[in-house]
Enzyme design. Structure first.
Site, short mmCIF file in Angstrom:
data_model
loop_
_atom_site.label_atom_id
_atom_site.label_comp_id
_atom_site.label_asym_id
_atom_site.label_seq_id
_atom_site.Cartn_x
_atom_site.Cartn_y
_atom_site.Cartn_z
N ASP A 277 0.84 -1.20 0.00
CA ASP A 277 0.00 0.00 0.00
C ASP A 277 0.88 1.25 0.00
O ASP A 277 1.37 1.68 1.04
CB ASP A 277 -0.92 -0.01 1.24
CG ASP A 277 -1.85 1.20 1.27
OD1 ASP A 277 -1.93 1.91 0.25
OD2 ASP A 277 -2.51 1.40 2.31
N LYS A 284 1.57 7.98 0.34
CA LYS A 284 1.93 8.02 1.76
C LYS A 284 3.28 8.70 1.92
O LYS A 284 4.11 8.65 1.02
CB LYS A 284 2.05 6.58 2.30
CG LYS A 284 0.75 5.87 2.55
CD LYS A 284 0.98 4.49 3.13
CE LYS A 284 -0.33 3.77 3.39
NZ LYS A 284 -1.18 4.41 4.40
N ASP A 295 0.12 -4.99 4.63
CA ASP A 295 -1.27 -4.63 4.39
C ASP A 295 -2.09 -5.79 3.81
O ASP A 295 -3.27 -5.63 3.52
CB ASP A 295 -1.33 -3.41 3.46
CG ASP A 295 -2.51 -2.50 3.76
OD1 ASP A 295 -3.09 -2.62 4.86
OD2 ASP A 295 -2.86 -1.67 2.89
N GLU A 356 -7.99 2.57 0.45
CA GLU A 356 -8.23 1.58 -0.60
C GLU A 356 -8.76 0.26 -0.06
O GLU A 356 -9.42 -0.48 -0.77
CB GLU A 356 -6.94 1.34 -1.40
CG GLU A 356 -5.96 0.32 -0.79
CD GLU A 356 -5.41 0.70 0.58
OE1 GLU A 356 -5.46 1.89 0.92
OE2 GLU A 356 -4.97 -0.21 1.32
N ARG A 358 -11.10 -0.48 2.08
CA ARG A 358 -12.57 -0.56 2.05
C ARG A 358 -13.08 -0.72 0.62
O ARG A 358 -14.14 -1.29 0.39
CB ARG A 358 -13.15 0.68 2.75
CG ARG A 358 -12.77 1.98 2.13
CD ARG A 358 -12.96 3.18 3.06
NE ARG A 358 -11.86 3.36 4.00
CZ ARG A 358 -11.81 4.32 4.92
NH1 ARG A 358 -12.81 5.17 5.06
NH2 ARG A 358 -10.78 4.42 5.72
N1 BES Z 1 -3.33 0.18 5.23
C1 BES Z 1 -3.69 1.46 5.70
C2 BES Z 1 -3.98 1.48 7.20
C3 BES Z 1 -2.79 1.43 8.11
C4 BES Z 1 -1.95 2.50 8.24
C5 BES Z 1 -2.57 0.31 8.88
C6 BES Z 1 -0.88 2.45 9.12
C7 BES Z 1 -1.52 0.26 9.77
C8 BES Z 1 -0.67 1.32 9.88
C9 BES Z 1 -4.94 1.95 5.00
O1 BES Z 1 -5.09 1.55 3.69
C10 BES Z 1 -4.89 3.43 5.00
O2 BES Z 1 -4.01 3.97 4.38
N2 BES Z 1 -5.83 4.06 5.69
C11 BES Z 1 -5.85 5.47 5.79
C12 BES Z 1 -7.27 5.93 5.67
C13 BES Z 1 -7.43 7.43 5.52
C14 BES Z 1 -6.90 7.85 4.19
C15 BES Z 1 -8.88 7.77 5.66
C16 BES Z 1 -5.25 5.85 7.14
O3 BES Z 1 -5.47 5.15 8.13
O4 BES Z 1 -4.52 6.84 7.19
ZN ZN Z 2 -4.14 -0.19 3.18
MN MN Z 3 -4.08 2.87 2.35
#
Ligand code: BES
Ligand code: ZN
Ligand code: MN
Length: 503
Positions: A277, A284, A295, A356, A358
């Site tokens: 991811d 990111k 992920d 992504e 969801r």
């Molecule tokens: N895979 C990530 C969630 C994640 C982040 C898990 C860090 C463990 C550590 C997910 O896909 C994600 O990026 N979520 C975003 C959602 C936001 C954009 C609403 C997040 O948590 O920042």
């Molecule tokens: Zn993710």
């Molecule tokens: Mn993500």
């Protein structure tokens, strides 16, 4: 690591090490008293010198104890006698395995199962012992250079066979059952860790599909892998919208463990399988981005659970659905502002391409309807917000059915792999309103793990459903970086209970 069950009759056999417990306050366990007697009070003398108080997480190796056949005796701290419950017991088991990991003792006799542990019978004690010993001795060196002879020898240190002493021969049958449980859970946990730990250039969607196919062959499961074209036909525009920025072809893996009655409705497990991811166009930041190889731990959990229940031969119908792809930035990638049409027909405004998980899960949840499930549980490293809310101890649990939530909470308690029930009230749903589509894919910074669950709930209306956010529990960062194998133990306990087996 191998295991064997031994009754006291065989106790006199030769071992490289005998493990006995000492309570806090230098109080000897029954087994320690036996050794103390054989050695004319040697253990008591060592303790009187103040080398071990008996605190949890402590241990002391003694060599050539007089009167004892084994070359070593390992004293392991048990903590306060009145407080010895399953959690403390597992800590002592872990400490004993860790203490022996760098020594040359390969045939080890442990007496810890004889300890009275609040709330645990022999089956449970043996199961926890095997599970914990396998967890504590796990190593990931699949990707390292082939070791030379000396390194090979060093790597082989640690326990080869753990002999488990059972005092009453009437307990042997229960112990054997516990050993099967513990080994099955340990094998599932280990597979989940391995898949998570593999680098993302190896563990691709194609690799995960091959693993599922291999498992299906080994255990006689039904497996199907849907390719992009078939997903297009099904209308999985949301999932494919995430996948379109990657060179790696997406896969939808469907595994079926059908060992229950023919007419029994299955439990469906859905696992998030983002093999890397980057965030996509909503890229990111660079720090620790390598950890986004984890992920796919929801997917790895589903495969681990399938290994466990296959090894247990659990009489239950269980279906695994794994949407897997990469989230990459690219000329073809989905943009913030794009609107995707999901398999359910709902249109989704992608306001952030990093939300992504969801987007791939929603189509998998719609796909799950065709199995007429008794319950659907999805497992996903879904939100950083869940880590902020619960840290690294509890998995976030969300559900549209309180009875199902309770089953999972209890399974987590029982397996020492806990979840915490989070709210998912309707009040949060308007945060997902969009001006341009039926729903937006993000709900703002506040309550981020809840709005993510609310998003999924829109696609899970036709069945009882629970969502496990494992963002904080699936792997560890820092010096101990590595997959944890959670929540395989929780889900194994949940499914065992559903099969009418309380373990
Ligand atoms: N895979 C990530 C969630 C994640 C982040 C898990 C860090 C463990 C550590 C997910 O896909 C994600 O990026 N979520 C975003 C959602 C936001 C954009 C609403 C997040 O948590 O920042
Ligand atoms: Zn993710
Ligand atoms: Mn993500």
């Amino acid at each position: 690591m191998e295991f064997s069950i031994k009754t006291s009759l065989t106790e006199k056999q030769h071992h490289n090490c005998v493990v006995v417990g000492v309570y806090e306050g230098r109080e000897l366990s029954d087994a320690a008293q036996v050794i103390d007697g054989l050695s004319s009070g040697y253990i008591s003398k060592v303790l009187a010198h103040g080398d071990l108080e008996g605190k949890l997480d402590s241990s002391l190796v003694l060599h050539q104890v007089p009167g004892v056949q084994a070359e070593r005796v390992l004293l392991v701290g048990l903590g306060k006698k009145a407080e010895l419950a399953e959690k403390q017991y597992c800590k002592a088991v872990r400490a004993s395995v860790k203490a022996l990991s760098a020594l040359g003792a390969d045939e080890v006799l442990t007496t810890l199962v004889a300890l009275p542990v609040a709330g645990a019978d022999v089956r449970k004690k043996v199961s926890l012992l095997a599970e914990t010993a396998l967890d504590a001795s796990y190593r990931f060196d699949a990707i390292k250079r082939k070791p030379d002879a000396t390194e090979e020898k060093a790597a082989k240190k640690g326990i080869k066979t753990l002999h488990i002493e059972i005092v009453a021969s009437s307990d042997v049958a229960a112990a054997e059952l516990g050993l099967l449980d513990g080994k099955a859970i340990g094998a599932g946990v280990s597979l989940t860790k391995d898949l998570g730990n593999l680098p993302p250039n190896v563990c691709t969607p194609t690799y995960l599909a091959e693993q599922a196919q291999g498992m299906a062959k080994t255990y006689g499961l039904k497996v199907e892998v849907l390719e992009r074209e078939e997903m297009q036909k099904l209308g999985m525009g949301s999932f494919l919208g995430v996948a379109q920025g990657s060179e790696q072809p997406p896969k939808l893996i469907v595994l079926q463990h059908l060992k229950g009655d023919g007419n029994q409705k299955p439990v469906v497990l859905v696992g998030k399988g983002i093999t890397f991811d980057t965030g996509g166009i909503s890229l990111k930041p660079g720090a620790e981005m390598d950890e986004m190889k984890y992920d796919m731990c929801g997917a790895a959990t589903v495969l681990g659970v399938f290994k466990t229940i296959a090894e247990m031969n659990l009489p239950l119908n269980v279906v695994g659905v794994i949407p897997t792809c990469e989230n990459m930035p690219d000329g073809r990638a989905t943009r913030p502002g794009d609107v995707l049409t999901s398999m359910s027909g709902l249109t989704i405004e992608v306001l952030n391409t990093d939300a992504e998980g969801r987007l791939i899960l929603c189509d998998a949840l719609t796909y799950a309807e065709r199995f007429e499930p008794s319950a659907v549980v999805d497992i996903a490293t879904l939100t950083g917000a869940c880590v902020i809310a619960l840290g690294h101890h509890a998995t976030g649990l969300f559900s549209n059915n309180d009875a199902l939530a309770k089953e999972l909470l209890q399974a987590g308690e029982q397996a020492l792999d806990r979840a915490w029930h989070m709210p998912m009230w309707d009040d949060y749903q308007p945060l997902l309103d969009s001006n341009f589509a039926d729903i937006a894919n993000i709900g703002g910074r506040a309550a981020g793990s809840i709005t993510a669950a609310c998003f999924l709930s829109r696609f899970a209306k036709k069945y009882d459903w629970a969502h496990l956010d494992i963002a904080g529990t699936a792997w560890k960062s820092g010096k101990e970086k590595g997959g944890t194998g959670r929540p395989v133990p929780m889900l194994a306990a949940f499914l065992a209970a559903r099969a009418g087996q309380n373990r």
